[in-house]
Scaffold this motif. Structure first.
Motif, PDB file in Angstrom:
ATOM      1  N   MET A 106       0.575  16.143  -2.707  1.00  0.00           N
ATOM      2  CA  MET A 106       0.667  14.835  -3.346  1.00  0.00           C
ATOM      3  C   MET A 106      -0.630  14.074  -3.103  1.00  0.00           C
ATOM      4  SD  MET A 106       3.617  12.062  -2.758  1.00  0.00           S
ATOM      5  CE  MET A 106       3.422  10.413  -3.274  1.00  0.00           C
ATOM      6  N   THR A 107      -1.183  13.511  -4.166  1.00  0.00           N
ATOM      7  CA  THR A 107      -2.428  12.754  -4.031  1.00  0.00           C
ATOM      8  C   THR A 107      -2.132  11.319  -3.628  1.00  0.00           C
ATOM      9  OG1 THR A 107      -2.422  12.160  -6.365  1.00  0.00           O
ATOM     10  CG2 THR A 107      -3.627  14.147  -5.765  1.00  0.00           C
ATOM     11  N   SER A 108      -3.072  10.762  -2.894  1.00  0.00           N
ATOM     12  CA  SER A 108      -2.902   9.379  -2.442  1.00  0.00           C
ATOM     13  C   SER A 108      -3.139   8.416  -3.613  1.00  0.00           C
ATOM     14  CB  SER A 108      -3.883   9.070  -1.321  1.00  0.00           C
ATOM     15  OG  SER A 108      -5.192   8.932  -1.830  1.00  0.00           O
ATOM     16  N   LEU A 109      -2.702   7.204  -3.417  1.00  0.00           N
ATOM     17  CA  LEU A 109      -2.873   6.173  -4.430  1.00  0.00           C
ATOM     18  C   LEU A 109      -4.360   5.939  -4.709  1.00  0.00           C
ATOM     19  CD1 LEU A 109      -1.350   4.211  -6.219  1.00  0.00           C
ATOM     20  CD2 LEU A 109      -1.348   2.576  -4.343  1.00  0.00           C
ATOM     21  N   ILE A 110      -5.176   5.966  -3.671  1.00  0.00           N
ATOM     22  CA  ILE A 110      -6.619   5.783  -3.826  1.00  0.00           C
ATOM     23  C   ILE A 110      -7.207   6.921  -4.650  1.00  0.00           C
ATOM     24  CG2 ILE A 110      -8.833   5.665  -2.610  1.00  0.00           C
ATOM     25  CD1 ILE A 110      -7.223   3.186  -2.146  1.00  0.00           C
ATOM     26  N   GLU A 111      -6.794   8.137  -4.370  1.00  0.00           N
ATOM     27  CA  GLU A 111      -7.299   9.292  -5.127  1.00  0.00           C
ATOM     28  C   GLU A 111      -6.871   9.221  -6.592  1.00  0.00           C
ATOM     29  OE1 GLU A 111      -7.578  12.704  -1.672  1.00  0.00           O
ATOM     30  OE2 GLU A 111      -5.621  12.280  -2.572  1.00  0.00           O
ATOM     31  N   GLN A 112      -5.653   8.778  -6.837  1.00  0.00           N
ATOM     32  CA  GLN A 112      -5.183   8.604  -8.208  1.00  0.00           C
ATOM     33  C   GLN A 112      -6.029   7.557  -8.930  1.00  0.00           C
ATOM     34  OE1 GLN A 112      -1.001   7.664  -8.438  1.00  0.00           O
ATOM     35  NE2 GLN A 112      -0.502   9.189  -6.880  1.00  0.00           N
ATOM     36  N   LEU A 113      -6.273   6.446  -8.255  1.00  0.00           N
ATOM     37  CA  LEU A 113      -7.075   5.368  -8.834  1.00  0.00           C
ATOM     38  C   LEU A 113      -8.488   5.855  -9.146  1.00  0.00           C
ATOM     39  CD1 LEU A 113      -7.237   2.385  -9.641  1.00  0.00           C
ATOM     40  CD2 LEU A 113      -7.785   1.850  -7.272  1.00  0.00           C
ATOM     41  N   GLN A 114      -9.086   6.583  -8.236  1.00  0.00           N
ATOM     42  CA  GLN A 114     -10.430   7.115  -8.456  1.00  0.00           C
ATOM     43  C   GLN A 114     -10.449   8.060  -9.653  1.00  0.00           C
ATOM     44  OE1 GLN A 114     -10.978   8.732  -4.509  1.00  0.00           O
ATOM     45  NE2 GLN A 114     -12.481   7.144  -3.997  1.00  0.00           N
ATOM     46  N   SER A 115      -9.493   8.941  -9.710  1.00  0.00           N
ATOM     47  CA  SER A 115      -9.425   9.905 -10.807  1.00  0.00           C
ATOM     48  C   SER A 115      -9.227   9.203 -12.144  1.00  0.00           C
ATOM     49  CB  SER A 115      -8.288  10.884 -10.547  1.00  0.00           C
ATOM     50  OG  SER A 115      -8.128  11.750 -11.628  1.00  0.00           O
ATOM     51  N   GLN A 116      -8.324   8.253 -12.176  1.00  0.00           N
ATOM     52  CA  GLN A 116      -8.040   7.539 -13.424  1.00  0.00           C
ATOM     53  C   GLN A 116      -9.202   6.647 -13.843  1.00  0.00           C
ATOM     54  OE1 GLN A 116      -4.265   5.652 -12.694  1.00  0.00           O
ATOM     55  NE2 GLN A 116      -3.135   7.498 -13.226  1.00  0.00           N
ATOM     56  N   ALA A 117      -9.962   6.139 -12.887  1.00  0.00           N
ATOM     57  CA  ALA A 117     -11.116   5.313 -13.222  1.00  0.00           C
ATOM     58  C   ALA A 117     -12.171   6.121 -13.975  1.00  0.00           C
ATOM     59  CB  ALA A 117     -11.710   4.704 -11.958  1.00  0.00           C
ATOM     60  N   LEU A 118     -12.199   7.412 -13.758  1.00  0.00           N
ATOM     61  CA  LEU A 118     -13.141   8.290 -14.441  1.00  0.00           C
ATOM     62  C   LEU A 118     -12.628   8.780 -15.794  1.00  0.00           C
ATOM     63  CD1 LEU A 118     -14.285  10.412 -11.382  1.00  0.00           C
ATOM     64  CD2 LEU A 118     -15.543   8.558 -12.503  1.00  0.00           C
ATOM     65  N   ASP A 119     -11.372   8.516 -16.068  1.00  0.00           N
ATOM     66  CA  ASP A 119     -10.737   8.960 -17.310  1.00  0.00           C
ATOM     67  C   ASP A 119     -10.777   7.822 -18.321  1.00  0.00           C
ATOM     68  OD1 ASP A 119      -9.054   9.771 -19.360  1.00  0.00           O
ATOM     69  OD2 ASP A 119      -7.452  10.454 -18.017  1.00  0.00           O
ATOM     70  N   ALA A 157      -4.872  -0.927  -8.787  1.00  0.00           N
ATOM     71  CA  ALA A 157      -5.772  -1.495  -7.781  1.00  0.00           C
ATOM     72  C   ALA A 157      -5.103  -2.668  -7.070  1.00  0.00           C
ATOM     73  CB  ALA A 157      -7.075  -1.947  -8.432  1.00  0.00           C
ATOM     74  N   LYS A 158      -4.253  -3.391  -7.771  1.00  0.00           N
ATOM     75  CA  LYS A 158      -3.520  -4.500  -7.155  1.00  0.00           C
ATOM     76  C   LYS A 158      -2.582  -3.989  -6.067  1.00  0.00           C
ATOM     77  CE  LYS A 158      -0.528  -8.387  -8.298  1.00  0.00           C
ATOM     78  NZ  LYS A 158       0.115  -9.136  -9.386  1.00  0.00           N
ATOM     79  N   VAL A 159      -1.923  -2.891  -6.328  1.00  0.00           N
ATOM     80  CA  VAL A 159      -1.045  -2.280  -5.324  1.00  0.00           C
ATOM     81  C   VAL A 159      -1.866  -1.900  -4.092  1.00  0.00           C
ATOM     82  CG1 VAL A 159       0.440  -0.304  -4.823  1.00  0.00           C
ATOM     83  CG2 VAL A 159       0.628  -1.464  -7.016  1.00  0.00           C
ATOM     84  N   VAL A 160      -3.025  -1.304  -4.317  1.00  0.00           N
ATOM     85  CA  VAL A 160      -3.903  -0.921  -3.212  1.00  0.00           C
ATOM     86  C   VAL A 160      -4.342  -2.162  -2.424  1.00  0.00           C
ATOM     87  CG1 VAL A 160      -6.158   0.066  -2.622  1.00  0.00           C
ATOM     88  CG2 VAL A 160      -4.715   1.178  -4.331  1.00  0.00           C
ATOM     89  N   ALA A 161      -4.738  -3.207  -3.133  1.00  0.00           N
ATOM     90  CA  ALA A 161      -5.194  -4.432  -2.471  1.00  0.00           C
ATOM     91  C   ALA A 161      -4.095  -5.054  -1.615  1.00  0.00           C
ATOM     92  CB  ALA A 161      -5.689  -5.440  -3.506  1.00  0.00           C
ATOM     93  N   VAL A 162      -2.875  -5.030  -2.103  1.00  0.00           N
ATOM     94  CA  VAL A 162      -1.750  -5.580  -1.339  1.00  0.00           C
ATOM     95  C   VAL A 162      -1.497  -4.720  -0.102  1.00  0.00           C
ATOM     96  CG1 VAL A 162       0.747  -5.968  -1.377  1.00  0.00           C
ATOM     97  CG2 VAL A 162      -0.654  -6.746  -3.283  1.00  0.00           C
ATOM     98  N   LYS A 163      -1.462  -3.405  -0.286  1.00  0.00           N
ATOM     99  CA  LYS A 163      -1.202  -2.504   0.843  1.00  0.00           C
ATOM    100  C   LYS A 163      -2.259  -2.620   1.933  1.00  0.00           C
ATOM    101  CE  LYS A 163       1.497   1.260  -1.080  1.00  0.00           C
ATOM    102  NZ  LYS A 163       2.241   1.878  -0.012  1.00  0.00           N
ATOM    103  N   LEU A 164      -3.512  -2.814   1.523  1.00  0.00           N
ATOM    104  CA  LEU A 164      -4.613  -2.885   2.494  1.00  0.00           C
ATOM    105  C   LEU A 164      -4.966  -4.317   2.905  1.00  0.00           C
ATOM    106  CD1 LEU A 164      -6.964  -0.134   1.014  1.00  0.00           C
ATOM    107  CD2 LEU A 164      -5.305   0.071   2.881  1.00  0.00           C
ATOM    108  N   ASP A 165      -4.198  -5.288   2.402  1.00  0.00           N
ATOM    109  CA  ASP A 165      -4.399  -6.706   2.725  1.00  0.00           C
ATOM    110  C   ASP A 165      -5.826  -7.158   2.395  1.00  0.00           C
ATOM    111  OD1 ASP A 165      -3.568  -9.222   3.545  1.00  0.00           O
ATOM    112  OD2 ASP A 165      -4.155  -8.874   5.632  1.00  0.00           O
ATOM    113  N   LEU A 166      -6.256  -6.851   1.180  1.00  0.00           N
ATOM    114  CA  LEU A 166      -7.584  -7.224   0.703  1.00  0.00           C
ATOM    115  C   LEU A 166      -7.449  -8.459  -0.188  1.00  0.00           C
ATOM    116  CD1 LEU A 166      -8.830  -3.640  -0.210  1.00  0.00           C
ATOM    117  CD2 LEU A 166      -9.357  -4.951   1.858  1.00  0.00           C
ATOM    118  N   SER A 167      -7.331  -9.614   0.419  1.00  0.00           N
ATOM    119  CA  SER A 167      -7.002 -10.834  -0.317  1.00  0.00           C
ATOM    120  C   SER A 167      -8.074 -11.239  -1.332  1.00  0.00           C
ATOM    121  CB  SER A 167      -6.725 -11.985   0.644  1.00  0.00           C
ATOM    122  OG  SER A 167      -7.843 -12.220   1.464  1.00  0.00           O
TER     123      SER A 167
END
Length: 64
Positions: A1-14, A26-36
């Protein structure tokens, strides 16, 4: 299973993946990593910049 970050990276290239879909993921990632600051930027990109002041808009959002 690929991580959310890996999915985001792959899709950003598509170029068939809509930008809005990338931003939502990316919003899900920002919330999970507390990147306000990043979350704030994503919210503005998704919902619009609610300001009249030109100096508060990113340059790429200004049309001449």
């Amino acid at each position: 299973m690929t991580s959310l970050i890996e999915q985001l990276q792959s899709q950003a290239l598509d170029n068939t993946v809509p930008v809005a879909d990338l931003l939502r993921k990316a919003k899900v990632v920002a919330v999970k990593l507390d990147l306000s600051e990043f979350l704030g930027w994503i919210e503005k990109e998704l919902n619009g910049y609610e300001t009249e002041a030109q100096d508060e808009l990113p340059r790429y959002r200004m049309v001449k």
